[in-house]
Design a protein around this motif. Structure first.
Motif, PDB file in Angstrom:
ATOM      1  N   UNK A   4      53.317  41.917  37.823  1.00 32.93           N
ATOM      2  CA  UNK A   4      54.200  41.641  36.546  1.00 32.93           C
ATOM      3  C   UNK A   4      53.714  39.561  35.572  1.00 32.93           C
ATOM      4  N   UNK A   5      52.828  39.074  35.701  1.00 32.49           N
ATOM      5  CA  UNK A   5      52.460  38.301  35.127  1.00 32.49           C
ATOM      6  C   UNK A   5      51.501  38.730  34.286  1.00 32.49           C
ATOM      7  N   UNK A   6      50.856  39.973  34.328  1.00 32.42           N
ATOM      8  CA  UNK A   6      49.541  40.592  33.592  1.00 32.42           C
ATOM      9  C   UNK A   6      50.270  40.497  31.539  1.00 32.42           C
ATOM     10  N   UNK A   7      49.942  39.651  31.120  1.00 31.14           N
ATOM     11  CA  UNK A   7      50.065  39.783  30.222  1.00 31.14           C
ATOM     12  C   UNK A   7      49.043  40.795  28.504  1.00 31.14           C
ATOM     13  N   UNK A   8      48.289  41.605  29.226  1.00 29.31           N
ATOM     14  CA  UNK A   8      47.958  42.961  29.452  1.00 29.31           C
ATOM     15  C   UNK A   8      48.968  44.278  29.234  1.00 29.31           C
ATOM     16  N   UNK A   9      49.649  43.944  30.311  1.00 28.52           N
ATOM     17  CA  UNK A   9      50.464  45.238  30.589  1.00 28.52           C
ATOM     18  C   UNK A   9      51.856  45.119  30.649  1.00 28.52           C
ATOM     19  N   UNK A  58      55.400  49.060  33.715  1.00 29.55           N
ATOM     20  CA  UNK A  58      55.160  48.959  35.134  1.00 29.55           C
ATOM     21  C   UNK A  58      55.142  46.787  35.203  1.00 29.55           C
ATOM     22  N   UNK A  59      54.772  46.506  33.853  1.00 26.45           N
ATOM     23  CA  UNK A  59      55.205  44.516  34.496  1.00 26.45           C
ATOM     24  C   UNK A  59      56.324  44.510  34.566  1.00 26.45           C
ATOM     25  N   UNK A  60      58.208  45.296  34.297  1.00 28.34           N
ATOM     26  CA  UNK A  60      58.712  45.132  34.473  1.00 28.34           C
ATOM     27  C   UNK A  60      59.014  45.597  35.859  1.00 28.34           C
ATOM     28  N   UNK A  90      40.445  44.846  43.595  1.00 26.92           N
ATOM     29  CA  UNK A  90      41.105  43.677  42.821  1.00 26.92           C
ATOM     30  C   UNK A  90      41.272  44.068  41.507  1.00 26.92           C
ATOM     31  N   UNK A  91      41.660  43.144  40.684  1.00 30.03           N
ATOM     32  CA  UNK A  91      41.743  43.045  39.256  1.00 30.03           C
ATOM     33  C   UNK A  91      42.204  44.083  38.637  1.00 30.03           C
ATOM     34  N   UNK A  92      42.496  43.389  37.268  1.00 27.17           N
ATOM     35  CA  UNK A  92      43.072  44.593  36.320  1.00 27.17           C
ATOM     36  C   UNK A  92      42.357  44.195  34.490  1.00 27.17           C
ATOM     37  N   UNK A  93      42.442  45.314  34.536  1.00 22.73           N
ATOM     38  CA  UNK A  93      41.209  45.468  33.052  1.00 22.73           C
ATOM     39  C   UNK A  93      41.514  46.509  32.185  1.00 22.73           C
ATOM     40  N   UNK A  94      40.967  45.400  30.921  1.00 27.69           N
ATOM     41  CA  UNK A  94      41.012  47.122  29.834  1.00 27.69           C
ATOM     42  C   UNK A  94      40.117  47.726  29.465  1.00 27.69           C
ATOM     43  N   UNK A  95      40.093  49.383  29.526  1.00 22.22           N
ATOM     44  CA  UNK A  95      39.219  50.370  28.891  1.00 22.22           C
ATOM     45  C   UNK A  95      39.410  51.105  27.918  1.00 22.22           C
ATOM     46  N   UNK A 148      53.185  40.646  41.837  1.00 26.44           N
ATOM     47  CA  UNK A 148      53.605  39.365  41.063  1.00 26.44           C
ATOM     48  C   UNK A 148      52.047  39.193  40.506  1.00 26.44           C
ATOM     49  N   UNK A 149      50.679  40.057  39.993  1.00 26.70           N
ATOM     50  CA  UNK A 149      49.652  39.708  39.533  1.00 26.70           C
ATOM     51  C   UNK A 149      50.041  40.626  38.374  1.00 26.70           C
TER      52      UNK A 149
END
Length: 290
Positions: free
Chosen positions: A81-86, A93-95, A60-65, A78-79
């Motif tokens: 779509x709501x990710x400010x980073x994405x 992708x968020x769209x 799980x999870x979204x991380x910037x590397x 949903x996660x």
């Protein structure tokens, strides 16, 4: 209809999941369940065993590397779509994640399950191809990274082996002068894409230096549109260029467009240039050219 009898196993770690797959040949992985369970209820899929990986925290999870964003396979729509980073690094992708199904589906469905299922009318495969993403999978021979371009092979088929598990999706982060967008003609009941188009454009000055356009919904798998891309590259992303490039999509499709009771192949081919034009224009706007 009820599914055929099957054995249920819950994996608590990735290693546990691999052992269960090895011990149960032909078993299916269960993540969010929105793809597998309907098939099982219709008896279009009758696995002898199901391995539930939905509670493995490491997936799980979204991380910037560095210059990429890593998305765990069990991350929900949903996660995403709501990710400010994405929203900043991979807006298409968020769209697209925000357009999947309905709130219930977006809250349970996962990106890993979605792409492993490989429904040609799904949204995320199209976007991942356009964004030059990579899929990370783990099997008995270790980990491998697969370009999204080569991951999808046909209707609900991928290059994944039966004993491999998708663990993450890696998406290059947008750089200055780069924009992406996703648009679709959605089926009014299922929200699947009758036509889905993802566009990513990179600009230098007022000129398009690179473009990746991907199509979904009207073909057997998420696929690039090289004629459209060629018509954009090296030219200013103005209205005339975008319209002329979008008109090239029919040569990319050839005779590969598919139809169904909702929309014929001929209808899809006639309408898709409109959505290609919209996707490119939106991506150009995000690249700062509109």
């Amino acid at each position: 209809m009820y599914p055929a009898n099957f054995d249920y196993h819950r994996a608590r770690t990735l290693s546990d999941a691999q052992k269960l797959l090895a011990a149960n040949p032909g078993a299916k992985l269960l993540a969010g369940g929105h793809s597998l369970i309907p098939l099982m209820k219709l008896r279009l899929a009758t696995p002898a065993a199901v391995v539930d990986i939905g509670r493995i925290p490491e997936l799980r999870g979204i991380s910037r590397s560095g210059d990429a964003v890593r998305i765990g396979a069990l991350t929900t729509h949903a996660e995403i779509a709501a990710s400010a980073d994405l929203q900043k690094s991979a807006p298409a992708l968020a769209e697209a994640a925000g357009l999947v199904g309905d709130p219930a589906v977006r809250s349970r469905g996962t990106i890993g399950g979605n792409i492993a299922h490989a429904d040609p009318a799904s949204d995320l495969p199209t976007v991942l191809v356009a964004l030059n993403a990579s899929i990370v999978a783990v099997g008995p021979s270790g980990e491998r990274t697969i370009p999204a371009d080569g991951f999808f092979t046909g209707i609900m088929s991928t290059v994944l082996a039966d004993n491999e598990v998708v663990t993450a999706i890696v998406v290059p982060a947008a750089v200055k002068g780069q924009g992406s967008a996703y648009v679709k003609f959605a089926h009014p009941a299922s929200r699947y894409a009758v036509i889905g188009v993802a566009a990513s454009v990179t600009t230098a000055g007022n000129t398009c230096s690179a473009a990746r356009i991907a199509l979904g919904g009207l073909v057997s798998k998420a696929t690039r549109a090289p004629a459209v891309e060629k018509a954009l590259t090296g030219k200013p992303l103005d209205t005339a260029t975008i319209a002329a490039a979008a008109a090239q999509v029919s040569s990319d499709l050839g005779s590969d467009a598919t139809g169904d009771i909702f929309a014929s192949a001929q209808y899809r081919v006639a309408v898709v240039p409109v959505y290609v034009k919209r996707a490119i224009a939106a991506a150009a706007a995000r690249a700062g050219l509109a």
